[in-house]
Design a protein around this motif. Structure first.
Motif, PDB file in Angstrom:
ATOM      1  N   PHE A 131      17.357 -37.911 -17.178  1.00 40.74           N
ATOM      2  CA  PHE A 131      18.205 -37.024 -16.388  1.00 40.74           C
ATOM      3  C   PHE A 131      18.252 -35.603 -16.951  1.00 40.74           C
ATOM      4  O   PHE A 131      18.891 -34.733 -16.354  1.00 40.74           O
ATOM      5  N   MET A 132      17.607 -35.381 -18.104  1.00 44.50           N
ATOM      6  CA  MET A 132      17.363 -34.025 -18.632  1.00 44.50           C
ATOM      7  C   MET A 132      18.644 -33.239 -18.883  1.00 44.50           C
ATOM      8  O   MET A 132      18.744 -32.048 -18.575  1.00 44.50           O
ATOM      9  N   LEU A 133      19.634 -33.905 -19.468  1.00 45.69           N
ATOM     10  CA  LEU A 133      20.934 -33.310 -19.758  1.00 45.69           C
ATOM     11  C   LEU A 133      21.279 -33.549 -21.220  1.00 45.69           C
ATOM     12  O   LEU A 133      20.641 -34.354 -21.897  1.00 45.69           O
ATOM     13  N   LEU A 177      28.818 -32.328 -15.130  1.00 46.13           N
ATOM     14  CA  LEU A 177      28.741 -32.687 -13.716  1.00 46.13           C
ATOM     15  C   LEU A 177      27.894 -31.677 -12.948  1.00 46.13           C
ATOM     16  O   LEU A 177      27.070 -32.063 -12.093  1.00 46.13           O
ATOM     17  N   TYR A 178      28.070 -30.405 -13.241  1.00 47.17           N
ATOM     18  CA  TYR A 178      27.240 -29.386 -12.584  1.00 47.17           C
ATOM     19  C   TYR A 178      25.781 -29.519 -13.029  1.00 47.17           C
ATOM     20  O   TYR A 178      24.853 -29.336 -12.231  1.00 47.17           O
ATOM     21  N   GLY A 179      25.579 -29.832 -14.298  1.00 46.77           N
ATOM     22  CA  GLY A 179      24.221 -30.059 -14.767  1.00 46.77           C
ATOM     23  C   GLY A 179      23.585 -31.260 -14.099  1.00 46.77           C
ATOM     24  O   GLY A 179      22.409 -31.232 -13.724  1.00 46.77           O
ATOM     25  N   LEU A 180      24.374 -32.337 -13.921  1.00 51.55           N
ATOM     26  CA  LEU A 180      23.865 -33.533 -13.250  1.00 51.55           C
ATOM     27  C   LEU A 180      23.512 -33.221 -11.801  1.00 51.55           C
ATOM     28  O   LEU A 180      22.494 -33.722 -11.282  1.00 51.55           O
ATOM     29  N   ARG A 181      24.311 -32.406 -11.143  1.00 48.55           N
ATOM     30  CA  ARG A 181      23.987 -32.042  -9.762  1.00 48.55           C
ATOM     31  C   ARG A 181      22.618 -31.376  -9.679  1.00 48.55           C
ATOM     32  O   ARG A 181      21.811 -31.692  -8.807  1.00 48.55           O
ATOM     33  N   LYS A 182      22.352 -30.478 -10.620  1.00 49.55           N
ATOM     34  CA  LYS A 182      21.064 -29.786 -10.614  1.00 49.55           C
ATOM     35  C   LYS A 182      19.928 -30.730 -11.008  1.00 49.55           C
ATOM     36  O   LYS A 182      18.840 -30.698 -10.406  1.00 49.55           O
ATOM     37  N   SER A 183      20.141 -31.597 -11.998  1.00 49.72           N
ATOM     38  CA  SER A 183      19.064 -32.498 -12.419  1.00 49.72           C
ATOM     39  C   SER A 183      18.712 -33.478 -11.305  1.00 49.72           C
ATOM     40  O   SER A 183      17.532 -33.768 -11.072  1.00 49.72           O
ATOM     41  N   LEU A 184      19.718 -33.982 -10.594  1.00 46.44           N
ATOM     42  CA  LEU A 184      19.444 -34.865  -9.462  1.00 46.44           C
ATOM     43  C   LEU A 184      18.692 -34.119  -8.363  1.00 46.44           C
ATOM     44  O   LEU A 184      17.773 -34.660  -7.733  1.00 46.44           O
ATOM     45  N   GLU A 185      19.069 -32.878  -8.163  1.00 44.93           N
ATOM     46  CA  GLU A 185      18.369 -32.056  -7.169  1.00 44.93           C
ATOM     47  C   GLU A 185      16.898 -31.902  -7.547  1.00 44.93           C
ATOM     48  O   GLU A 185      16.015 -32.039  -6.693  1.00 44.93           O
ATOM     49  N   THR A 232      16.117 -35.158 -24.597  1.00 46.18           N
ATOM     50  CA  THR A 232      14.902 -34.520 -24.117  1.00 46.18           C
ATOM     51  C   THR A 232      15.167 -33.047 -23.817  1.00 46.18           C
ATOM     52  O   THR A 232      16.304 -32.575 -23.861  1.00 46.18           O
ATOM     53  N   ASN A 233      14.085 -32.358 -23.501  1.00 45.98           N
ATOM     54  CA  ASN A 233      14.219 -30.939 -23.178  1.00 45.98           C
ATOM     55  C   ASN A 233      14.984 -30.749 -21.870  1.00 45.98           C
ATOM     56  O   ASN A 233      14.809 -31.515 -20.915  1.00 45.98           O
ATOM     57  N   ILE A 234      15.813 -29.735 -21.829  1.00 45.56           N
ATOM     58  CA  ILE A 234      16.652 -29.457 -20.663  1.00 45.56           C
ATOM     59  C   ILE A 234      16.037 -28.302 -19.873  1.00 45.56           C
ATOM     60  O   ILE A 234      15.792 -27.234 -20.433  1.00 45.56           O
TER      61      ILE A 234
END
Length: 395
Positions: free
Chosen positions: A198-200, A250-258, A13-15
């Protein structure tokens, strides 16, 4: 081709730009003393999205397919019997993977476009008085057909049968987009991938294990090495991984969860439902049908649109891509050439999804499918306008 590609496949999906920026980091030592400050909150926030307090979440540098294998190999032994239903390409692939692991797979063929037959599930489990069936494998959202299964009803059927089987869910195209409640619905393992809700980018297998599933690993004899959760349990306790992780992801996941938690999960689910209904209104206005055969199975993350029998959906997809720079999902396996798929999950709103509807309509007109120009977007926009959030008047 000028302009951006309009990506409306059901994954990747789009990020969001914020996630792209978060992943743009220099490499760093994944054994550094303060690395747990990144990892520990990730695992805790992942539990919030899986909606589990009692369970434990895991992050593997892998894919959703690997997530299926992690779920099975860490809790079962060769020769164990599992029960499943084949109603689309991804339920088929999970069944195939289970067989390759040496499990005995009992499955029922279900017409593509339908979901799990709950009455037959309950009856089969009641008939298994010796409890030979060790696990039930359910694809929550079958991406190939746009069918979503009722997970609380599956749990109700298992409970009504009084059966102790583990309850495993493929939530790759649902978790983070559709309502998913691991603890409340008694789900023992949920499997997700990073490239959808999760948009990653693809590259992370995200799993939640119940305490019952964690206990099952003590007797599981399927061979595993890289995909062994025991190594993760040992290292995650201190905020580390058993091997080199993908630090940018991992940094991307932190932002997507946020982003997901800031919006609020209930709002995320409602947004997907509202936008998906707009797509369904468009399909109806075109005079076409969805592959999903009943509204109770309609997916809020992907719509598989059936083209008239004298046309080939691959021509629509080809035209949309090369003429309008729009990526639509292809029909898979048994529905190849019969459907094209509009993915509507992750980072999207009314105007972004409008491009998928308009582009699909233009491509269908170009290949000769008879429909009224503008009918689809008119129906979708009418629904979105009627259900739009109330804004404060300008002062």
């Amino acid at each position: 081709m000028p302009g951006r590609n309009h990506l409306y496949v059901p994954g990747p999906t789009n990020i969001p730009d914020a996630v792209l920026s978060a992943m743009h980091v220099p490499m760093e030592d994944h054994r550094r003393p303060d690395f747990p400050a990144l990892v520990t909150p990730l695992l805790e926030n992942l539990k919030k999205v899986f909606r589990t307090e009692a369970g434990q979440c895991f992050i593997f540098p892998a894919t959703g397919t690997a997530g299926w294998e992690i779920a099975l190999s860490n809790t079962l032994s060769p020769g164990d019997k599992v029960l499943s239903y084949r109603f689309g390409q991804f339920s088929h692939l999970w069944i195939d993977l289970a067989r390759r692991l040496g499990l005995e797979v009992e499955y029922e063929e279900v017409p593509w476009g339908q979901g799990v037959p709950l009455d037959r599930l309950e009856a089969r489990l009641k008939a298994d008085t010796a409890h030979e069936i060790k696990a039930v494998l359910i694809c929550h959202n079958e991406t190939a057909t746009g069918v979503t299964n009722d997970l609380p009803a599956v749990r109700k059927a298992i409970d009504a049968a009084g059966h102790p089987a583990l309850f495993y869910v493929d939530g790759v195209s649902s978790i983070g987009s559709l309502d998913f409640r691991m603890d409340e619905w008694g789900i023992d393992i949920g499997v997700a991938g990073s490239q959808k809700g999760f948009m990653l980018p693809a590259g992370l297998a995200l799993l939640g294990f119940s305490q019952k599933a964690l206990k099952a690993r003590e007797s599981a004899k399927c061979k595993r090495a890289f995909l062994d959760i025991n190594d993760h349990i040992l290292h995650n306790a201190g905020g580390f991984f058993p091997y080199t992780p993908s630090i940018p992801l991992l940094y991307g996941l932190r932002k997507s969860l946020e982003l997901l938690l800031e919006e609020g999960l209930e709002n995320v689910y409602a947004r997907h439902a509202r936008l998906a209904e707009g797509v369904r209104r468009a399909v109806a206005a075109w005079g076409l049908q969805l592959c999903a055969q009943d509204p109770k199975w309609y997916s809020n993350t992907v719509s598989a649109v059936v083209v008239p029998p004298e046309f080939d959906a691959r021509d629509v997809i080809h035209t949309a891509y090369f003429r309008y720079n729009l990526s639509l999902g292809a029909g898979l396996s048994e529905v190849s050439g019969k459907v094209f798929r509009i993915g509507h999950l992750g980072d999207l709103n009314e105007l972004s999804l409008a491009s998928a509807i308009v582009g699909s309509e233009m491509a269908m007109l170009d290949v000769g499918i008879p429909l009224t120009p503008g009918s689809g977007i008119a129906a979708a926009s009418a629904h979105w306008r009627e259900t739009a959030p109330v804004i404060q008047p300008r002062v």
